[in-house]
Write an enzyme that holds these catalytic residues in place. Structure first.
Site, PDB file in Angstrom:
ATOM      1  N   ILE A   8       0.858  -1.355   0.001  1.00 47.87           N
ATOM      2  CA  ILE A   8       0.261  -0.150   0.104  1.00 47.87           C
ATOM      3  C   ILE A   8       0.959   1.205   0.044  1.00 47.87           C
ATOM      4  O   ILE A   8       0.774   2.212  -0.783  1.00 47.87           O
ATOM      5  CB  ILE A   8      -0.946   0.050   1.030  1.00 47.87           C
ATOM      6  CG1 ILE A   8      -1.681  -1.162   1.199  1.00 47.87           C
ATOM      7  CG2 ILE A   8      -1.813   1.315   1.218  1.00 47.87           C
ATOM      8  CD1 ILE A   8      -2.740  -1.261   2.276  1.00 47.87           C
ATOM      9  N   HIS A  37       1.546 -14.385 -30.096  1.00 49.55           N
ATOM     10  CA  HIS A  37       2.754 -13.492 -30.511  1.00 49.55           C
ATOM     11  C   HIS A  37       2.292 -12.274 -31.099  1.00 49.55           C
ATOM     12  O   HIS A  37       1.304 -12.232 -32.204  1.00 49.55           O
ATOM     13  CB  HIS A  37       3.686 -14.305 -31.139  1.00 49.55           C
ATOM     14  CG  HIS A  37       4.973 -13.579 -31.684  1.00 49.55           C
ATOM     15  ND1 HIS A  37       5.962 -13.333 -30.679  1.00 49.55           N
ATOM     16  CD2 HIS A  37       5.286 -12.845 -32.750  1.00 49.55           C
ATOM     17  CE1 HIS A  37       6.904 -12.462 -31.486  1.00 49.55           C
ATOM     18  NE2 HIS A  37       6.399 -12.264 -32.720  1.00 49.55           N
TER      19      HIS A  37
END
Length: 469
Positions: free
Chosen positions: A187, A448
Site C-alpha cells: 500500500i 505472439h
C-alpha cells in the site's frame, strides 16, 4: 419497527459480503444484508478501485511529463503538463459512484433486502441494527460476518492533521510537496510511487531491512530500481518515532525517525502517510455477545468458513491473511452455496496476489524458498528483456518465473514482475487451479507478440530448452 426474519443475514457489504448475498439470492435463499456505509466496502470505496484510478492518473501524467522533458525515445514531444488533482479525484469518485450503484442494483436483482445501519449482535441468531429511522431487529437462521478491516493506527502517530491513512490520501485535493510514507509494504509503495510521479518529494520509512519484505528480493529488485529512478528516498531498518511540529500543522512538520545505525533523524513532510498494515474490524458490533474462537485478533474459521459457533460463518479480512478482495469473494460465493445446501469446499493454494507498484508484481502459489522446503524443484525464469512485446512498450525490466517439482514437473508457484503483469494473474491462477505441469504450459500455444509468451518461455526454460534466450 417490525422485526425481520430471514434464512441468511450478511453483516457487511464489502466484496465478500455482497458476493455472498448476491449468490444466495440467486439460489433462492431469503437473504438480508446490513451495511453502515456504501456498498462495496473498503475495496470499492477507499481501497482497490480508487487507488488504481489514482495510480493510472499518475502514470499518464508521468508519461506526458517525460515527453515534455524531451526524454521520450518514441519521438513524441509536448508542452509541460499541469495536473489538477481535484479533477482527478472527482473522476475517481465518479467511477466509485457508478460501481456503488452497480452493486446495489445487483443485490436488488438477486432479491436481497438491504438494511442501512450499524449491526450489533444480541445473540447468535439475532442482530439489532441502528438505522436512520430507528432500531431494526433481524432474526436469521444463518449469519455471515463480513465486517472487513481498517488501517492500523500507530499510537505515536495518530491519524489527524498531517498524519493520514490511505483513505485520506485518496481524497487529497492537492499533491503534497513533501510526503513521508511510514511502511514500505504494497500500500505504501503503490501510493508513494503514484504521488512521486505527480510531483511529490517522497521518503519511505521501513522498519524491515528491505521494502516489500513479503516478496523475495529477486522479484522486488526492479521495483527498488524504479524507486530510485523516481527520486524516492528509501530508509530501511528505520523506525518512525513520532511527529515534531514546528508551527502550524502541515507547515513545517517533521517525522522523527530512528535510523538503521541508531541515530535520530527528521524527515520534513507536508503529509505523513501511515501504511503499516490493516486490522480486523471486530469491535463495536457486539462480538462479546457471542462466543467465537479467535486466531490472534482474527475470527477463527475452518476450510468452509464456519466459525466456532453453529450457524455463524465469517469471511474476508476479519478472518485473517491474505487480506485480498478476491479471497473474500471466493469465500462469500462458497458460503452462499453451502447455506443453499450445496456441497462446497475451498482451496486457497491458487489465490493470486498483485502489487500495483511500478513495475507490477504478481505471485500465486509457493515461492522458490517455500517450494524448496517441500523437496527438489526446478525453476524457469524468462526476462522481459528478451520479449518483443515488452520491448515495444518500453517494459523490458522484469521477468516471469515458474517453480515446479523436479520429479513430476507439477507447478507449485508462479511469479512475475513487469509492466502490466497484473493481467497475467488469471493465467497463473488457472494453471495452479488446474494442476498444470511444466509440459502443459510449454505446450500451450501463446499468442505472439504478447508478454504472456514469457510464461511459456519460463516453463520451457525449466524444462531445459527455452527458445528465445
Amino acid at each position: 419497527m417490525k422485526e425481520i426474519s430471514c434464512k441468511l443475514l450478511v453483516i457487511g457489504a464489502g466484496p465478500g459480503g455482497y458476493v455472498c448475498a448476491i449468490r444466495a439470492g440467486q439460489l433462492g435463499v431469503d437473504t438480508v444484508i446490513v451495511e453502515a456505509g456504501k456498498p462495496g466496502g473498503t475495496c470499492l470505496n477507499v481501497g482497490c478501485i480508487p487507488s488504481k484510478a489514482l495510480i493510472h492518473a499518475a502514470e499518464e501524467f508521468e508519461k506526458v511529463a517525460h515527453m515534455a522533458g524531451g526524454k521520450s525515445p518514441l519521438g513524441i514531444s509536448v508542452s509541460a503538463p499541469v495536473l489538477d488533482l481535484g479533477k482527478t479525484v472527482a473522476w475517481k469518485d465518479g467511477i466509485v459512484s457508478r460501481l456503488n450503484s452497480g452493486v446495489a442494483g445487483l443485490l436488488k436483482k438477486a432479491g436481497v433486502k438491504t438494511v442501512h445501519g450499524w449491526a450489533t449482535f444480541r445473540d447468535g441468531k439475532t442482530v439489532e441494527v441502528e438505522t436512520e429511522t430507528g432500531s431494526q431487529v433481524i432474526r436469521a437462521e444463518t449469519i455471515v460476518i463480513a465486517t472487513g478491516s481498517a488501517p492500523v493506527e500507530l499510537p505515536f502517530l495518530p491519524f489527524g492533521g498531517p498524519v493520514i491513512s490511505s483513505t485520506e490520501a485518496l481524497a487529497l485535493s492537492a499533491v503534497p510537496k513533501k510526503l513521508a510514507v511510514v511502511g514500505g509494504g504494497y500500500i505504501g509503495l503503490e501510493l508513494g510511487m503514484a504521488f512521486a510521479k505527480m510531483g511529490a518529494e517522497v521518503t519511505v520509512v521501513e522498519a524491515m531491512p528491505r521494502v516489500l519484505a513479503q516478496y523475495d528480493a529477486e522479484l522486488t529488485r526492479p521495483v527498488v530500481k524504479r524507486l530510485a529512478a523516481l527520486g524516492i528516498e528509501v530508509m530501511t531498518g528505520a523506525k518512525a518515532k513520532g511527529l515534531s511540529t514546528q508551527g502550524q500543522a502541515g507547515k513545517g512538520d517533521a517525522l522523527l525517525v530512528e535510523t538503521a545505525d541508531g541515530k535520530n533523524a527528521k524527515v520534513s513532510a507536508d503529509k505523513i502517510l501511515v501504511t503499516v498494515g490493516r486490522k480486523p474490524v471486530t469491535e463495536g458490533w457486539g462480538l462479546d455477545q457471542i462466543d467465537l474462537d479467535r486466531t490472534g485478533k482474527f475470527i477463527r474459521i475452518d476450510d468452509q468458513c464456519r466459525s466456532s459457533m453453529r450457524g455463524i460463518f465469517a469471511i474476508g479480512d476479519v478472518t485473517g491473511e491474505p487480506m485480498l478482495a478476491h479471497r473474500a469473494m471466493a469465500q462469500g460465493e462458497m458460503v452462499a452455496e453451502i447455506v443453499a445446501g450445496h456441497k462446497r469446499n475451498w482451496d486457497k493454494r491458487a489465490i493470486p496476489a498483485v502489487c500495483f507498484t511500478d513495475p507490477e508484481l504478481v505471485t500465486v502459489g509457493l515461492s522458490p524458498e517455500e517450494a524448496k522446503a517441500q523437496g527438489e524443484i526446478k525453476i524457469g525464469l524468462f526476462p522481459f528483456a528478451a520479449n518483443g512485446r515488452a520491448m515495444t512498450k518500453l517494459g523490458e525490466d522484469g521477468f516471469v518465473r515458474v517453480v515446479a517439482r523436479a520429479d513430476n514437473h507439477l507447478v507449485l508457484g508462479i511469479q512475475a514482475v513487469g509492466q502490466g503483469v497484473s493481467e497475467l494473474a488469471a493465467a497463473f491462477g488457472l494453471a495452479l487451479e488446474m494442476g498444470a505441469r511444466l509440459e502443459d504450459i510449454a505446450g500451450t500455444v501463446h499468442a505472439h507478440p504478447t508478454q504472456g509468451e514469457g510464461f511459456q518461455e519460463a516453463a520451457l526454460k525449466a524444462l531445459g530448452h527455452a527458445l528465445h534466450i
